[in-house]
Motif scaffolding. Structure first.
Motif, PDB file in Angstrom:
ATOM      1  N   ALA A  22       0.857  -1.191   0.000  1.00 20.07           N
ATOM      2  CA  ALA A  22       0.000   0.000   0.000  1.00 20.07           C
ATOM      3  C   ALA A  22       0.890   1.236   0.000  1.00 20.07           C
ATOM      4  N   SER A  23       0.551   2.213  -0.839  1.00 18.70           N
ATOM      5  CA  SER A  23       1.367   3.425  -0.895  1.00 18.70           C
ATOM      6  C   SER A  23       0.599   4.646  -0.414  1.00 18.70           C
ATOM      7  N   ARG A  24      -0.606   4.458   0.086  1.00 18.86           N
ATOM      8  CA  ARG A  24      -1.413   5.590   0.543  1.00 18.86           C
ATOM      9  C   ARG A  24      -0.720   6.306   1.697  1.00 18.86           C
ATOM     10  N   GLY A  25      -0.618   7.614   1.586  1.00 20.94           N
ATOM     11  CA  GLY A  25      -0.025   8.408   2.660  1.00 20.94           C
ATOM     12  C   GLY A  25       1.428   8.092   2.875  1.00 20.94           C
ATOM     13  N   ASN A  26       2.226   8.141   1.809  1.00 23.36           N
ATOM     14  CA  ASN A  26       3.644   7.801   1.889  1.00 23.36           C
ATOM     15  C   ASN A  26       4.233   8.168   3.247  1.00 23.36           C
ATOM     16  N   PRO A  27       5.103   7.357   3.856  1.00 24.92           N
ATOM     17  CA  PRO A  27       5.679   6.203   3.210  1.00 24.92           C
ATOM     18  C   PRO A  27       4.695   5.040   3.106  1.00 24.92           C
ATOM     19  N   GLY A  28       4.878   4.258   2.065  1.00 25.63           N
ATOM     20  CA  GLY A  28       4.032   3.090   1.868  1.00 25.63           C
ATOM     21  C   GLY A  28       4.591   1.901   2.619  1.00 25.63           C
ATOM     22  N   SER A  29       3.886   0.800   2.541  1.00 28.02           N
ATOM     23  CA  SER A  29       4.379  -0.407   3.192  1.00 28.02           C
ATOM     24  C   SER A  29       4.150  -1.599   2.281  1.00 28.02           C
ATOM     25  N   SER A  30       5.052  -2.543   2.368  1.00 25.61           N
ATOM     26  CA  SER A  30       4.889  -3.786   1.648  1.00 25.61           C
ATOM     27  C   SER A  30       5.101  -4.909   2.650  1.00 25.61           C
ATOM     28  N   ALA A  31       4.339  -5.976   2.477  1.00 20.20           N
ATOM     29  CA  ALA A  31       4.405  -7.063   3.449  1.00 20.20           C
ATOM     30  C   ALA A  31       4.181  -8.405   2.771  1.00 20.20           C
ATOM     31  N   PHE A  32       4.702  -9.430   3.416  1.00 26.43           N
ATOM     32  CA  PHE A  32       4.439 -10.786   2.952  1.00 26.43           C
ATOM     33  C   PHE A  32       4.325 -11.698   4.166  1.00 26.43           C
ATOM     34  N   CYS A  33       3.631 -12.801   3.981  1.00 28.55           N
ATOM     35  CA  CYS A  33       3.629 -13.854   4.988  1.00 28.55           C
ATOM     36  C   CYS A  33       3.731 -15.183   4.254  1.00 28.55           C
ATOM     37  N   ILE A  34       4.405 -16.117   4.892  1.00 21.18           N
ATOM     38  CA  ILE A  34       4.596 -17.441   4.312  1.00 21.18           C
ATOM     39  C   ILE A  34       4.008 -18.455   5.268  1.00 21.18           C
ATOM     40  N   ARG A  35       3.220 -19.371   4.698  1.00 22.88           N
ATOM     41  CA  ARG A  35       2.628 -20.466   5.480  1.00 22.88           C
ATOM     42  C   ARG A  35       2.976 -21.798   4.824  1.00 22.88           C
ATOM     43  N   ASP A  36       3.000 -22.830   5.650  1.00 22.32           N
ATOM     44  CA  ASP A  36       3.271 -24.166   5.118  1.00 22.32           C
ATOM     45  C   ASP A  36       1.971 -24.844   4.684  1.00 22.32           C
ATOM     46  N   SER A  37       2.066 -26.088   4.269  1.00 24.12           N
ATOM     47  CA  SER A  37       0.897 -26.788   3.728  1.00 24.12           C
ATOM     48  C   SER A  37      -0.171 -27.079   4.778  1.00 24.12           C
ATOM     49  N   LYS A  38       0.174 -26.966   6.068  1.00 28.03           N
ATOM     50  CA  LYS A  38      -0.827 -27.113   7.127  1.00 28.03           C
ATOM     51  C   LYS A  38      -1.494 -25.787   7.466  1.00 28.03           C
ATOM     52  N   GLY A  39      -0.984 -24.701   6.874  1.00 28.63           N
ATOM     53  CA  GLY A  39      -1.523 -23.378   7.155  1.00 28.63           C
ATOM     54  C   GLY A  39      -0.803 -22.669   8.284  1.00 28.63           C
ATOM     55  N   ASP A  40       0.242 -23.288   8.831  1.00 26.59           N
ATOM     56  CA  ASP A  40       1.004 -22.680   9.922  1.00 26.59           C
ATOM     57  C   ASP A  40       1.922 -21.589   9.382  1.00 26.59           C
ATOM     58  N   PHE A  41       2.011 -20.465  10.125  1.00 26.76           N
ATOM     59  CA  PHE A  41       2.888 -19.372   9.721  1.00 26.76           C
ATOM     60  C   PHE A  41       4.343 -19.787   9.823  1.00 26.76           C
ATOM     61  N   VAL A  42       5.104 -19.455   8.814  1.00 19.03           N
ATOM     62  CA  VAL A  42       6.549 -19.627   8.829  1.00 19.03           C
ATOM     63  C   VAL A  42       7.183 -18.292   9.188  1.00 19.03           C
ATOM     64  N   VAL A  43       6.720 -17.229   8.516  1.00 18.36           N
ATOM     65  CA  VAL A  43       7.250 -15.891   8.763  1.00 18.36           C
ATOM     66  C   VAL A  43       6.263 -14.856   8.225  1.00 18.36           C
ATOM     67  N   ALA A  44       6.288 -13.689   8.823  1.00 19.52           N
ATOM     68  CA  ALA A  44       5.555 -12.535   8.308  1.00 19.52           C
ATOM     69  C   ALA A  44       6.475 -11.337   8.478  1.00 19.52           C
ATOM     70  N   LYS A  45       6.538 -10.484   7.443  1.00 21.51           N
ATOM     71  CA  LYS A  45       7.461  -9.358   7.495  1.00 21.51           C
ATOM     72  C   LYS A  45       6.876  -8.185   6.720  1.00 21.51           C
ATOM     73  N   GLY A  46       7.095  -7.003   7.224  1.00 24.39           N
ATOM     74  CA  GLY A  46       6.665  -5.787   6.542  1.00 24.39           C
ATOM     75  C   GLY A  46       7.817  -4.811   6.437  1.00 24.39           C
ATOM     76  N   VAL A  47       7.781  -3.993   5.392  1.00 20.43           N
ATOM     77  CA  VAL A  47       8.834  -3.019   5.144  1.00 20.43           C
ATOM     78  C   VAL A  47       8.194  -1.701   4.743  1.00 20.43           C
ATOM     79  N   ARG A  48       8.724  -0.582   5.233  1.00 20.03           N
ATOM     80  CA  ARG A  48       8.257   0.742   4.818  1.00 20.03           C
ATOM     81  C   ARG A  48       9.073   1.195   3.616  1.00 20.03           C
ATOM     82  N   ILE A  49       8.371   1.813   2.660  1.00 18.36           N
ATOM     83  CA  ILE A  49       9.028   2.284   1.443  1.00 18.36           C
ATOM     84  C   ILE A  49       8.639   3.739   1.221  1.00 18.36           C
ATOM     85  N   GLN A  50       9.614   4.592   0.980  1.00 18.39           N
ATOM     86  CA  GLN A  50       9.387   6.030   0.803  1.00 18.39           C
ATOM     87  C   GLN A  50       8.964   6.363  -0.632  1.00 18.39           C
ATOM     88  N   ASP A  51       8.089   7.333  -0.768  1.00 22.14           N
ATOM     89  CA  ASP A  51       7.746   8.002  -2.023  1.00 22.14           C
ATOM     90  C   ASP A  51       7.708   7.094  -3.252  1.00 22.14           C
TER      91      ASP A  51
END
Length: 119
Positions: free
Chosen positions: A34-63
């Motif tokens: 999402a870039s609304r109201g810079n800085p924007g943010s980007s995120a991902f999450c990874i789950r395994d085949s059982k649906g369990d979270f492996v990792v979730a991470k977000g990053v802020r990105i300028q302009d």
């Protein structure tokens, strides 16, 4: 004109969306940006085949634009997978534009390549 507007009744529709498990021994990387109201943010999450979270991470990105932050989320997710030897991964994005670009049916917009922060 006022009468037409007063009589107007909007119609609504909805679609139920559910997360579906990846195949056994596979992983799924869901991304969002999402870039609304810079800085924007980007995120991902990874789950395994059982649906369990492996990792979730977000990053802020300028302009930048929403397409760039969506792309950054995919890049960050794939980088994590590479660095952690996760080879069998399905990427899911809510960005129709990026899905079409990755499938090859749309071209990458020039502003993403030239000064957009992707490369």
């Amino acid at each position: 004109m006022v009468e037409v507007v007063e009589k107007h009744r909007p119609s609504f529709s909805f679609k139920i969306v559910r997360w579906i498990h990846p195949p056994v021994r596979w992983f799924k990387c869901n991304t969002n940006g999402a870039s609304r109201g810079n800085p924007g943010s980007s995120a991902f999450c990874i789950r395994d085949s059982k649906g369990d979270f492996v990792v979730a991470k977000g990053v802020r990105i300028q302009d930048t634009t929403n397409l760039v932050v969506e792309a950054r989320a995919i890049i960050e997710g794939l980088s994590y997978c590479r660095d952690n030897y996760i080879n069998d991964v399905i990427i899911e994005s809510d960005s129709m534009a990026l899905v079409h670009i990755l499938e090859g049916s749309w071209e990458i917009p020039w502003e993403c390549i030239n000064g957009g922060g992707l490369y």
